[in-house]
Design a protein around this motif. Structure first.
Motif, PDB file in Angstrom:
ATOM      1  N   THR A  90       0.788  -1.678 -21.668  1.00  0.00           N
ATOM      2  CA  THR A  90       1.551  -0.433 -21.749  1.00  0.00           C
ATOM      3  C   THR A  90       0.958   0.622 -22.520  1.00  0.00           C
ATOM      4  O   THR A  90       0.314   0.246 -23.372  1.00  0.00           O
ATOM      5  CB  THR A  90       2.931  -0.809 -22.048  1.00  0.00           C
ATOM      6  N   ASP A  93       3.176   3.418 -27.680  1.00  0.00           N
ATOM      7  CA  ASP A  93       4.390   3.333 -28.361  1.00  0.00           C
ATOM      8  C   ASP A  93       5.449   2.097 -28.208  1.00  0.00           C
ATOM      9  O   ASP A  93       6.246   1.702 -28.756  1.00  0.00           O
ATOM     10  CB  ASP A  93       5.200   4.549 -28.202  1.00  0.00           C
ATOM     11  N   THR A  94       4.888   1.268 -27.326  1.00  0.00           N
ATOM     12  CA  THR A  94       5.688   0.288 -26.966  1.00  0.00           C
ATOM     13  C   THR A  94       5.055  -1.299 -27.416  1.00  0.00           C
ATOM     14  O   THR A  94       5.468  -2.310 -27.477  1.00  0.00           O
ATOM     15  CB  THR A  94       5.735  -0.089 -25.445  1.00  0.00           C
ATOM     16  N   GLU A  97       6.658  -3.482 -30.390  1.00  0.00           N
ATOM     17  CA  GLU A  97       7.954  -4.089 -29.785  1.00  0.00           C
ATOM     18  C   GLU A  97       7.657  -5.381 -29.101  1.00  0.00           C
ATOM     19  O   GLU A  97       8.260  -6.483 -29.199  1.00  0.00           O
ATOM     20  CB  GLU A  97       8.714  -3.201 -29.325  1.00  0.00           C
ATOM     21  N   ILE A  98       6.715  -5.294 -27.942  1.00  0.00           N
ATOM     22  CA  ILE A  98       6.551  -6.357 -27.180  1.00  0.00           C
ATOM     23  C   ILE A  98       5.810  -7.256 -27.512  1.00  0.00           C
ATOM     24  O   ILE A  98       5.932  -8.555 -27.511  1.00  0.00           O
ATOM     25  CB  ILE A  98       5.773  -5.871 -25.754  1.00  0.00           C
ATOM     26  N   LYS A 193       4.463   9.554 -27.084  1.00  0.00           N
ATOM     27  CA  LYS A 193       3.992   8.454 -26.239  1.00  0.00           C
ATOM     28  C   LYS A 193       2.676   7.760 -26.679  1.00  0.00           C
ATOM     29  O   LYS A 193       2.374   6.684 -26.941  1.00  0.00           O
ATOM     30  CB  LYS A 193       3.528   8.798 -24.800  1.00  0.00           C
TER      31      LYS A 193
END
Lengths: 397, 397, 397, 397
Positions: A90, A93-94, A97-98, A193
């Motif tokens: 992804t 920016d993600t 967390e993931i 992003k």
């Protein structure tokens, strides 16, 4: 007629779940699919599940890319018991967390670069990876280009001492996909992003590659970022690189180009440049290393070649050698085709799978680690600070 | 049998006196000798006198290089009534004194680069040139590479708008002649004689060339100088590049390599590197310019080629064009050989003579002027200050 | 002021008379002029006399090219007592007559290639040269490209055994100057003047060069000549390569292109091609040699480079080496500039003068001899016969 | 969790059975597997069955390469009702028997090149294909290189008239894998198995490619075959390219190298060379086409590049363009990666599957047909006859 058994050989399985299915998702899928067909893997990857927010989109992608099932949230994927490894494809920016959730859930993680959009996120990820490693759960960041055979050979020649002491590192990552001022905004031009522009997207690669090849790290930098085009047409819809323009204009909030000088800890002088405005250069990762005994030159637009100058040879017949890196002696190459039959862009991803699977099977910490990704992030952050403050910035050791 | 008249055609003469007869002296002599054989010159150069301190040395050089007479001091040369132009081919620490005296004596001056070893000297020279110009006496600094046909073509393509707005300037001057730490000291490694090392000797060229090609100037710089080898064997005797080592060691007082970032006034981002430690690169002046409409690439190790990308073409058949700059349409080329017959290093010096003689005949101020040389000197000085102070330095407009 | 003595050093003189003053005359003049300025010659060339039929033309040429006097017939030149050597730069149909007369008059001869337009003429010339040699009068044919440093290095590497047994010889001489069917007729397209077209003009060079580099000779050939454009505009006047079209059209009586297979006596397979219709190739002499131990590749459009593959190296780091043939260790190069400073087309002519003068001083038979030129002529004639008869043709040993 | 349906989309299936699983079998398997992942195919290939004589070998290959079932004879494969297409990847001596049987059984056939080992076999195959086509059963010969994007672009540029009238075709296929005389015998050196040596194995490709690109055919040839090493060590066992030597020696019964001149029907002069003795060249398919309006050059060792010279441009800025054939506008490329991300050897096989599947779905006769393969076979046979008889040989139109 004899039916072929479902699992090739007796290798235990490695069940993979992937998040994201755009450009990187397609490349990773081809790698998971191809690696066991050409290499003897100690674990047999299964393309178990693909996660994405849009149900129809992820279903279509799974069909096309070959994933057995789908989830409409990464949380659902991470919660599944039948997933051994989470492959994070992804936007940046993600990532934190993931990846942290997956590691905490006991899944190995392969995370695309750049590791994160900020040093703080990257630090949290590296900490999570360290904690997980103590439990035998491993994390790797996807600096795939390390697995291009010519790059792996470059590393080997330096490690073998063929270059001697390194004096100069010269690296450019040149693209031209937004040189047209009417090319529309994409998420890659949005700081929220993407974190940064050319610097983080492509500059990250040349920082990692030069540090990998030299076995050295950057100590301090003086940098200059530049946004040549401040405002662009809004895209017509959710548009990627090839998005068409819609109505209205929006601000470009990242750099179009980044240049920086660097001191390596071992004494080499570095000069770096990453840009999306080098007209006519499509994906030119150009790296040159000059040492006391020899030199190397590489260009990703000719990715099967490595140029090597052996400074210890008789000057009468010395010269840069155009090594076609397709011999069985070369890294990764023996599993593929006879000499002179070229590999392409996606083969680096397959090699990444091969190395990662091998490390997981043997319990070895894979490389590049999240700590390596964090260190690159710190270099990029220092370049940004340097550009903002017009001063040299140190990178902590 | 008919005796050929002494002076070709009816062209009036231009009597030249040269000071210095090493590497540059040989190149200039070949240029004065060859120019009238291939070009129609409005003034007919005569190689009247050569000056050097060692009587035997200068006599031998005059015989070999083809000068009609000799002087054992530059002062004697400058004092001669039969000299129209003084060609200064000595090390940089003597340029100011000789050039100013010659201009004051009413002689035109061609002075090798770098114009001087300090900004102060260069300022004095530029002032003297301006004063002399008012009396019709002209001065030119020898940035010869401007007259390489591929460089002149590069300038033309930019001036014609084929590149659009310039975004990137990337320039390297790479040599390797002292990568061996046992290569002996030469005057070029002595700050008192040479002013600086790689920066002034070869960095000066890429500053001048990129400013010439872009028609723009550098506004500020962030630089890094480095001396990789601090101490070297003393030469056995008066040794040049190929000097053999004697006994004892002495300090290297100049930079081995210089790197710098630059902002051009027109908005382009520059990245520069000059080094004598790029193993395997012999005389690689590499210049790339990326603009909004196209790009250029040049390497002096393939000096008859210019690579040009026209970004306005249909992508289906667009690509960097390998222009073999040997067509009659190309600058300077028509006077030489048919297409595909290459020119070499020394031809730039011949073209320099051609342009200079043409300007003198027409009363035009020759270019690059001493003011141009001073401006380059200011850029070099700013790079040194930047390296010393770890800060960006402005160049006065 | 000290006047430089007229003759450099104590070297005895070599008085040269040249016949013809077009393209080759200009190149030879530059060579006679430059050789003593860069090389220590045992005889000091004097550019004594230039001969040409047109009194005004030859006078203008002598002024421009630097010859002391003129004659309006080659007979007058050959008759002069003050001429030691006759340099024949006329079209091929006059070579035999002039060269034989000069040799009989006791003059050394340098004759441009091809030696003659027919085997019969070449045989007479070789016989005259043999007779003259017995009297200490020497003859040389101007296959100048042998003296390009990269070619001389290629010969040395083969002679040193670096290539082993030669299996393949691949040679092309590609030009495109008459690809336009409206390019006018020149004497080079007239069989009576030129003997043949691409075959004799440029094919002769690749026959000579490949035989020189391999140290072997061609035994038999199967060839194909082709004239793509049978008729062309007549030139407006006495026009050379750049002639403009006049009124009317005339027949092309020579080949536009020649291709042939060849067996070398030593067992190598040869493939040759010479053409004036290779669009975009200006003067591409491309030679590749493949042997049991290594390979070579050369292209005159990059004439300072030789590519060498050493097949005995470890495959991990083996590759074609791009040798920049500008090191002091390389043939002829030490007399010129530092490494990386390129030589051009005309330098081969200067080296030809150097070698010829050295041989004359020492009484050595210069090479390539008229016998060598005759052997090349026999290969060319066999190619023509082969094309006419659609059969393989033998070349006498 | 949503399970991904077994068959992507609603596309009907195409059940494939493959015979042979060595080098070509691996390449074809990767193509059948990858094509539906990147391209929208109107038929969904299934990798149904793999045939090979050794039960254990074929089972292991099926597991590795991903085939659902195995057969130990090609006859059993051809007899199966669940097979729509037979993919023939065996040595050339078995092509005719298998392909004809498969066509007669109503299976489409993809047959590796060369179509057969003799013209007679090829004629029978072409006749069988013609008969089958009347029943809607199609056959294609695997000249895969036509589907390399740069080659497809070359064809397009010629078809678009960008080259004008073709004057010259220059093609080489250079390898070096048996330059070592101690490299052992393989089936590729056995005339009974392989039909011919370099000529049929690799020469076939350059005949097909040049005819494809030019849209023209070869009318007559003069050829020369050569076996440099007559006898080699017997392999230790069933050894392929990388076989180790055993005891004893056996005769080489095929050519090591083939050279030939060719007349194209449209008037172009061709020069061809195929060899396994070009030291340092690994898989260099080099093709140059010179026409009245422009030229092309290609080298498979840089397979993502096409060099194009547009002879209609202003000479000032004309030059061979290095087209990086990775733009979305280029043939096949849009389905893969962004510009500048290279494709490799195996992608051509994937494109072959894409084109073949598209043709089968639409009922179009695929290209190249068996008749095309027969025509190439006739050219190769003419070269052999020419070499045997030392004469030019005609190819029937």
């Amino acid at each position: 007629m004899t039916t072929t058994p479902d699992v090739p050989g007796a290798a235990p399985g490695l069940s993979v779940g992937m998040v994201g299915y755009a450009f990187m998702g397609a490349a990773h899928s081809q790698a998971w699919r191809s690696a066991p067909r050409f290499f003897d893997l100690p674990l047999q990857p299964r393309m178990t599940a693909l996660a994405g927010r849009d149900a129809a989109g992820v279903a279509a992608a799974a069909r096309r890319l070959g994933w057995d099932s789908t989830e409409t949230s990464w949380e659902a994927l991470v919660a599944r018991d039948d997933i051994d490894l989470v492959d994070v494809c992804t936007p940046g920016d993600t990532h934190a967390e993931i990846a942290i959730a997956a590691l905490e859930a006991g899944k190995h993680v392969l995370c695309e670069k750049p590791l994160a959009n900020t040093v703080e996120e990257a630090e949290a990820m590296a900490a999570a990876a360290e904690t997980a490693a103590a439990r035998g759960v491993h994390a790797m960041v996807g600096f795939t280009y390390r697995r291009v055979p010519a790059i792996a050979l470059a590393r080997k020649l330096v490690a073998d001492g063929r270059l001697g002491t390194i004096h100069h590192v010269r690296a450019q990552y040149l693209q031209d996909w937004i040189v047209d001022p009417e090319a529309p905004l994409s998420w890659r031009l949005d700081k929220a992003k993407a974190g940064s522009g050319a610097l983080g997207d492509i500059g990250a690669h040349i920082v990692d590659l030069t540090q990998f090849i030299t076995g050295d790290t950057v100590a301090r930098v003086s940098g200059r970022l530049r946004t040549f085009v401040d405002e662009r047409p809004l895209p017509a819809e959710h548009a990627g690189l090839s998005g068409t323009a819609g109505t209205g204009r929006g601000p470009v909030t990242v750099d179009d180009a980044a240049t920086f000088l660097a001191d390596f800890r071992g004494g080499a002088l570095g000069v770096f440049e990453a840009t999306r405005f080098a007209n006519g250069r499509k994906n030119a990762i150009r790296i040159e290393i000059n040492g006391s005994r020899g030199s190397l030159a590489f260009d990703f637009e000719d990715m099967n070649l490595l140029h090597f100058f052996d400074g210890t040879e008789d000057p009468e017949s010395a010269g840069f050698r155009r090594i076609l890196v397709t011999e069985p002696q070369h890294p990764y190459v023996g599993a593929w085709w006879p000499p002179g039959h070229l590999l392409g862009y996606e083969h680096g991803f397959t090699h990444q799978v091969v190395d990662l699977v091998g490390d997981l099977a043997s319990g070895t910490a894979p490389s590049p680690s999240f700590a390596d990704g964090l260190q690159v992030q710190r270099v990029l952050a220092a370049v940004e600070r340097s550009s903002d403050t017009h001063s040299w910035q140190e990178i902590p050791a």
